[in-house]
Design a protein around this motif. Structure first.
Motif, short mmCIF file in Angstrom:
data_model
loop_
_atom_site.label_atom_id
_atom_site.label_comp_id
_atom_site.label_asym_id
_atom_site.label_seq_id
_atom_site.Cartn_x
_atom_site.Cartn_y
_atom_site.Cartn_z
N ALA A 1 0.85 -1.19 0.00
CA ALA A 1 0.00 0.00 0.00
C ALA A 1 0.88 1.24 0.00
CB ALA A 1 -0.92 0.01 1.22
N VAL A 2 0.31 2.33 -0.50
CA VAL A 2 1.03 3.60 -0.52
C VAL A 2 0.13 4.68 0.09
CG1 VAL A 2 2.26 5.28 -1.94
CG2 VAL A 2 2.08 2.90 -2.71
N ALA B 1 1.74 11.07 6.33
CA ALA B 1 1.86 10.28 7.56
C ALA B 1 0.51 9.94 8.19
CB ALA B 1 2.73 11.04 8.56
N ARG B 2 -0.58 10.52 7.69
CA ARG B 2 -1.88 10.14 8.25
C ARG B 2 -2.24 8.70 7.90
NH1 ARG B 2 -1.92 15.31 7.57
NH2 ARG B 2 -2.68 16.63 9.27
N GLU B 3 -1.60 8.15 6.86
CA GLU B 3 -1.63 6.70 6.64
C GLU B 3 -3.01 6.15 6.31
OE1 GLU B 3 -0.22 4.14 5.73
OE2 GLU B 3 0.31 2.98 7.51
N CYS B 4 -3.75 6.83 5.46
CA CYS B 4 -5.10 6.35 5.14
C CYS B 4 -5.10 5.02 4.39
CB CYS B 4 -5.86 7.41 4.35
SG CYS B 4 -6.13 8.86 5.35
N ALA B 5 -4.00 4.66 3.74
CA ALA B 5 -3.98 3.40 3.00
C ALA B 5 -3.51 2.22 3.87
CB ALA B 5 -3.08 3.53 1.78
N LYS C 1 1.28 -3.94 5.67
CA LYS C 1 1.52 -4.68 4.43
C LYS C 1 2.94 -5.25 4.38
CE LYS C 1 -2.49 -3.55 2.59
NZ LYS C 1 -3.23 -3.34 3.86
N ASP C 2 3.13 -6.22 3.47
CA ASP C 2 4.44 -6.82 3.31
C ASP C 2 5.46 -5.76 2.93
OD1 ASP C 2 4.04 -9.85 3.51
OD2 ASP C 2 2.38 -9.17 2.27
N PHE C 3 5.07 -4.85 2.05
CA PHE C 3 5.90 -3.66 1.87
C PHE C 3 4.95 -2.48 1.72
CE2 PHE C 3 5.59 -3.38 -2.85
CZ PHE C 3 5.22 -4.68 -3.15
N GLY C 4 5.23 -1.43 2.50
CA GLY C 4 4.34 -0.29 2.52
C GLY C 4 5.15 0.97 2.33
N ILE C 5 4.54 1.96 1.72
CA ILE C 5 5.27 3.19 1.43
C ILE C 5 4.47 4.36 1.97
CG2 ILE C 5 6.20 4.66 -0.42
CD1 ILE C 5 5.56 1.12 -1.32
N ILE C 6 5.14 5.26 2.65
CA ILE C 6 4.49 6.46 3.15
C ILE C 6 5.26 7.68 2.64
CG2 ILE C 6 3.75 7.74 5.20
CD1 ILE C 6 3.56 5.08 6.67
N ALA C 7 4.50 8.60 2.04
CA ALA C 7 5.14 9.78 1.48
C ALA C 7 5.52 10.76 2.58
CB ALA C 7 4.19 10.45 0.50
N LEU D 1 10.07 3.60 3.28
CA LEU D 1 9.72 2.22 2.97
C LEU D 1 9.64 1.39 4.27
CD1 LEU D 1 9.32 -0.23 1.08
CD2 LEU D 1 11.82 -0.38 0.89
N TYR D 2 8.55 0.70 4.42
CA TYR D 2 8.33 -0.19 5.56
C TYR D 2 8.25 -1.61 5.04
CZ TYR D 2 7.08 3.98 8.22
OH TYR D 2 7.10 5.19 8.84
N VAL D 3 8.80 -2.57 5.79
CA VAL D 3 8.70 -3.96 5.33
C VAL D 3 8.27 -4.89 6.46
CG1 VAL D 3 10.43 -3.71 3.49
CG2 VAL D 3 11.15 -4.42 5.79
N GLY D 4 7.69 -6.00 6.06
CA GLY D 4 7.41 -7.08 7.01
C GLY D 4 6.15 -6.91 7.81
N GLY D 5 5.20 -6.13 7.33
CA GLY D 5 3.92 -6.04 8.05
C GLY D 5 2.92 -6.99 7.46
#
Ligand SMILES: Cc1cc2nc3c(=O)[nH]c(=O)nc-3n(C[C@H](O)[C@H](O)[C@H](O)COP(=O)(O)OP(=O)(O)OC[C@H]3O[C@@H](n4cnc5c(N)ncnc54)[C@H](O)[C@@H]3O)c2cc1C
Ligand code: SF4
Lengths: 844, 115
Positions: free
Chosen positions: A661-662, A666-670, A675-681, A688-692
């Motif tokens: 998800a992207v 930082a409010r992180e609506c997605a 997620k396995d890999f997630g991206i936050i602008a 980049l976040y991993v392992g969720g």
């Protein structure tokens, strides 16, 4: 003793276990056995009874095994015992016995309150009770449970699953008063109320009131309050069914129950009692583990053995409404001079208490609420020294109490009374893995909560646990991947001939299929590869419970044009498919029969859709919020990135499904961090976040890298994914993969950021190959008459639709006809079993 | 379980319609049969998965367990012995098996029903 007659009254869980145990000990069949059963169906798993509301069928609850030389008379209750003539009477006749075993269980206790006999008031004991509750609940909105013990909470959850708003009335000042102390009860109450179940504690029900239609409408409480209830379940305790014994003049226990000694024999030497109806040395036990123990004792005695009742283990662990609750040993600290160690964390909502002997050396019991991971080790340690310092045991991450420190007498599996010594003996005798231990000792075969401990004991004994994939391959998935890659193997036949044995199975075949797909060995349905795929990959659609399939077109980033939306609507209408917008930003179409799949795909593909791979262990979705395009907070184009990532990684086969998800800020609506890999602008780039992952064990992703340009981001994700695909175990999600990695996240960073293993160029090249070789699997099938031939209902009647697939209508849409009667409006989280003792048994 | 043979042989399809090591469903006298052609031969069992009640066994993965030819239910993965329909994971559970043979390149099935 040759050819004697044995009559068993009652075919419940314990009665059945008794017959199994006797048959195992009496292979020549010296005993001719007759089982008289009041219920119309053979023994079923009462402990898991509530799973019935979760869609588990009667078949799945069945625990009855037929045996030679045992006749089972269903629906034929015993009505009298004539001890002088040694015969049991039923409506159909008489049965003479040399030995008689009473296994009549309990009946639910219904307090004498006015209105208890009204229509709409139920008890909670048999499958028939549950079926009646389910029928009655249709169209009703409010229910109540009288009794806030284990059974009452279980019933409350059942009502909740049936869509009723639910109240629980408990006479004691806390929930589960038998198992849990005041502080634990308070914590439990918070969990329960958060789920929308209202609790009324320390009050009695004074009357059950009828409404205008004569059926139950409300409860009156002792404090004057009135609670609306169109359906009431009474779960106020149980009483042993000792009426036959009483009428036959047998002595009973002080609180009822057939009085038996430690050999489970009554005052009459020909009559025995087992399970809940037996008052062993005066005490009745309302749990299945002590019941099984009585069954084993009597079976042993009847073949001339000398077994005695070992004493009851009253430890309970329940997984109720998603709350861990466990209680074991002297949970209430009744022992003279005992000490308590308690731990309360309001933030994580965990409460734990250990009861220790006056010298603080011996563990006597305890209570755990909110996190019961330490339960198996603690329960087994009761009566012995603590396996670690108390705080280490109770702290949330401290569940790793060391099973290796347990004494030989510690009971590892209380359902089946297996000690550590038994397990060690079995290991010494050659059992090298958990299935072998289960088969040999029976440990872990009932509630399953001791399975993790069995693994620890194998470790403690120095048994290297096999990483073999299955009986056909001695190596792990990771090693197999390397073999296939390095040796350039392209077929399963070659692989199993050179590196395995036998014909393969449903474990190794899909693994190999996935490995071949990852290494670019052509369409998943090419040649022999087709026979390796599980049914989802075989039909490129998701198998649903009734045998129909769901069709899920890809909608990258959840962005869709009105034209395409209309096409989906038209397809769904024309094929009468149930339509649902899912959390993964897809529109799922349910209820397609095999022979309809190509026709449905044709329409979708022509309109520009492709397979969404919802069926595969592959990239499922890249979710997104609307980002800077529309959202006033957005700092980057989250939709654009999500679409690009989804198209880049579509069709990528992996050890498990992959989600991403992207979020545009930082409010992180997605919800990118689940997620396995997630991206936050951020203002300065992408994080980049991993392992969720969501699901069974939800876990937040870890921050992996910050302030990345789009190009840097994509490179890191490429490497992350390929490295995962190459080295993870079968069905290991990214979270477990990183956790299991030596060095964890730091190691991962070293490999894919700093190229510590010199792999990066290779990883990049592998992803480049994937990206350029992608083609839509649906279209490939439509273009190939050979593959299309598979999509027929019956090989000899290709146009006859499967007659077993039929639909009913619910909320204006088709649903499987069967599902209406098994799971009515079940909330998504209710798929979890409402109650099991311990962890649910893990099916392969 | 006792079986009685109730019907005659019914021709179902040419042998080459069966993909090796993969099942198909066939409708024989109103009964849904799962047909398999594996290295160990031809097999026919009921298509109904007794655990879920869905008619899907023909879509399971074919393989072996300890030398026994098997198919795994695609729904909940219980494994069945293709030779006699016994479930290897749930003692006491079984599906009916039917007779099958190949005659002049045509696969034939003869139903067996519980009697
Ligand atoms: C919803 C629910 C959840 C539970 N959860 C747990 C749990 O998590 N952990 C746990 O340890 N225990 C639990 N229990 C308790 C557990 O199910 C019982 O301890 C166990 O089933 C007792 O087995 P039994 O064979 O003694 O009695 P039963 O299973 O009640 O069987 C007795 C049988 O005898 C029959 N019978 C009675 N009289 C006659 C007669 N005259 N002639 C012929 N047949 C007769 C009855 O109809 C019944 O079928 C739960 C019980 C319920 C109802
Ligand atoms: S995550 Fe930020 S950008 Fe995206 S929708 Fe939410 S607030 Fe807007």
């Amino acid at each position: 003793m040759s050819g004697q007659d044995l009559v068993v009254i009652g075919n419940g869980m314990v009665g059945q276990r008794f017959v199994d145990a006797l048959r195992a000990r009496d292979p020549q069949g010296r005993w001719r056995v007759t089982v008289l059963a009041e219920e119309g169906r053979p023994a079923y798993d009462r402990v898991r009874l509530s799973a019935y509301f979760d869609g588990v069928s009667e078949d799945e609850l069945n625990v009855h095994t037929p045996h030679d030389g045992v006749r089972l008379r269903l629906g034929e209750p015993a009505t009298a015992i004539d001890r002088a003539r040694r015969v049991v009477t039923t409506a159909a006749g008489e049965y003479a016995y040399d030995a008689l075993v009473l296994a009549t269980g309990s009946y639910p206790f219904v307090p004498q309150v006015p209105g208890a006999e009204l229509p709409g008031v139920f008890v909670y004991r048999t499958l028939d009770d549950l079926a009646a509750i389910r029928t009655y609940a249709q169209g009703r909105r409010v229910g109540a449970v009288i009794g806030g013990g284990l059974l009452g909470l279980e019933a409350a959850n059942a009502l909740r699953l049936l869509g009723l708003s639910t109240d629980v009335v408990e006479f004691a000042p806390r929930l589960m008063p038998v198992q849990v102390d005041q502080a634990g009860g308070a914590m439990l109450r918070r969990y329960v109320e958060e789920l929308g179940v209202r609790t009324h504690l320390g009050v009695a029900t004074t009357a059950i009131r009828a409404g205008a239609d004569g059926a139950v409408a409300a409860l009156e409480l002792s404090d004057g309050r009135v609670v609306d209830a169109e359906l009431v379940v009474v779960a106020a305790g149980i009483r042993p069914r000792d009426e036959l014994a009483r009428a036959a003049g047998l002595p009973l226990g002080p609180r009822g129950g057939v009085l038996v000694d430690e050999t489970c024999r009554s005052a009459d030497e020909h009559i025995w009692a087992v399970g809940e109806c037996a008052a062993v040395d005066g005490t009745c036990h309302g749990l299945v583990a002590p019941g099984y123990a009585t069954a084993e004792v009597v079976a042993d005695r009847l073949v001339g053995g000398a077994a005695t009742f070992p004493g009851a283990d009253t430890a309970t662990k329940l997984k109720l409404l998603g709350v861990d609750v466990a209680s074991f040993g002297d949970a209430h600290g009744a022992t003279e001079g005992c000490l308590d160690v308690t731990f309360t964390d309001p933030a994580t909502r965990v409460y734990a208490k250990l009861v220790l002997s006056d010298d603080a050396h011996t563990l006597l019991g305890g209570v755990l609420v909110g996190d019961a991971s330490a339960y198996p080790t603690l329960r087994a340690s009761v009566g012995g020294p603590l396996p670690a310092a108390p705080l280490a045991l109770l702290a949330p991450e401290g569940g790793g109490a060391d099973a290796g420190a347990l004494p030989a007498t510690a009971q590892v599996c209380s359902c089946n009374a297996v000690t550590r010594g038994d397990v060690d003996d079995a290991i010494a005798g050659g059992c090298a893995d958990v299935p072998a231990l289960k088969a040999c000792t029976r440990a872990g075969t009932s509630c399953g909560s001791c399975v993790p401990m069995l693994k620890q004991l194998l470790d403690a004994a120095g048994v290297a646990q096999s990483t073999a994939l299955c009986e056909h391959f001695d190596v792990s998935r990771r090693e197999l991947f390397e073999i296939v890659r390095v040796r350039g193997i392209r077929t399963f036949s070659q692989l199993i001939a050179e590196h395995g044995r036998g014909r393969g199975c449903d474990i190794c075949k899909p693994v190999v299929a996935s490995i071949l797909a990852s290494l670019g060995s052509g369409h998943v349905l090419d040649g022999e590869q087709a026979s390796l795929q599980d049914t989802n990959d075989h039909f490129l659609a998701n198998l649903q419970r009734d045998g129909s399939y769901s069709v899920v077109p890809r909608i990258p980033g959840g962005e869709i044009t009105p034209e395409k939306l209309i096409v989906i609507g038209e397809v769904a209408r024309d094929f009468q498919l149930y339509t649902k917008i899912t959390g993964g930003q897809r529109i799922d179409l349910f209820g397609a029969r095999v022979e309809q799949l190509p026709q449905i795909w044709r329409r979708l593909v022509d309109a520009g859709f492709e397979s969404g791979h919802a069926y595969g262990k592959a990239l499922r979705t890249v979710k997104s919020c609307v980002g800077e395009t529309w959202c006033r907070y957005g700092v980057q184009d989250s939709v654009g990135l999500a679409v690009a990532l989804e198209l880049r990684y579509r069709g990528l086969r992996a050890p498990h499904k992959l989600k991403s998800a992207v979020s545009g800020c930082a409010r992180e609506c997605a919800e990118a961090r689940s997620k396995d890999f997630g991206i936050i602008a951020t203002e300065t780039g992408w994080n980049l976040y991993v392992g969720g992952n969501g699901g069974f064990r939800p876990r937040h992703a870890d921050l992996f890298a910050t302030d990345l340009s789009t190009e840097e981001l994509v490179t890191l994700i490429d490497r992350f994914l390929i490295y995962y695909i190459r080295t993870a175990d079968r069905l290991q999600r990214t979270a477990g993969w990183i956790e299991a990695m030596d060095g964890g996240l730091d190691h991962l960073r070293a490999v894919i950021v700093d190229d510590s293993l010199g792999l990066c160029a290779d990883l990049d090249a592998a992803m480049a190959r994937h990206v350029t070789s992608y083609s839509d699997e649906w279209r490939d099938v439509l273009d190939d008459p050979e593959r299309l031939r598979r999509y027929t209902s019956f090989v000899n009647a290709p146009d006859v639709p499967d007659p077993s697939i039929t639909f009913a209508v619910e909320r204006g849409q088709p649903v499987p006809a069967r599902a209406l009667t098994t799971t009515r409006s079940t909330p998504a989280d209710a798929r979890r079993q409402p109650v099991t003792l311990g962890l649910p048994e893990v099916r392969r | 379980m006792t079986h009685t043979t109730t019907l005659d042989w019914t021709a179902v399809c040419p042998l080459d319609r069966l993909e090796p090591n993969r099942g198909v469903a066939a409708l024989v006298d109103g009964v849904q049969v799962a047909l398999f052609h594996t290295v160990d031969g031809l097999f026919a069992i009921d298509n109904r998965d007794p655990v879920s009640g869905a008619y899907v066994l023909s879509r399971g993965i074919v393989g072996s367990r300890g030398g026994v030819p098997t198919v795994a239910s695609p729904l909940h993965k219980q494994v069945y012995d293709l030779r006699n329909g016994d479930c290897l994971d749930l003692p006491g559970m079984a599906v009916a098996r039917h007779d099958t043979r190949c005659h002049d390149g045509i696969v034939e099935v003869r139903l067996r029903r519980e009697g």
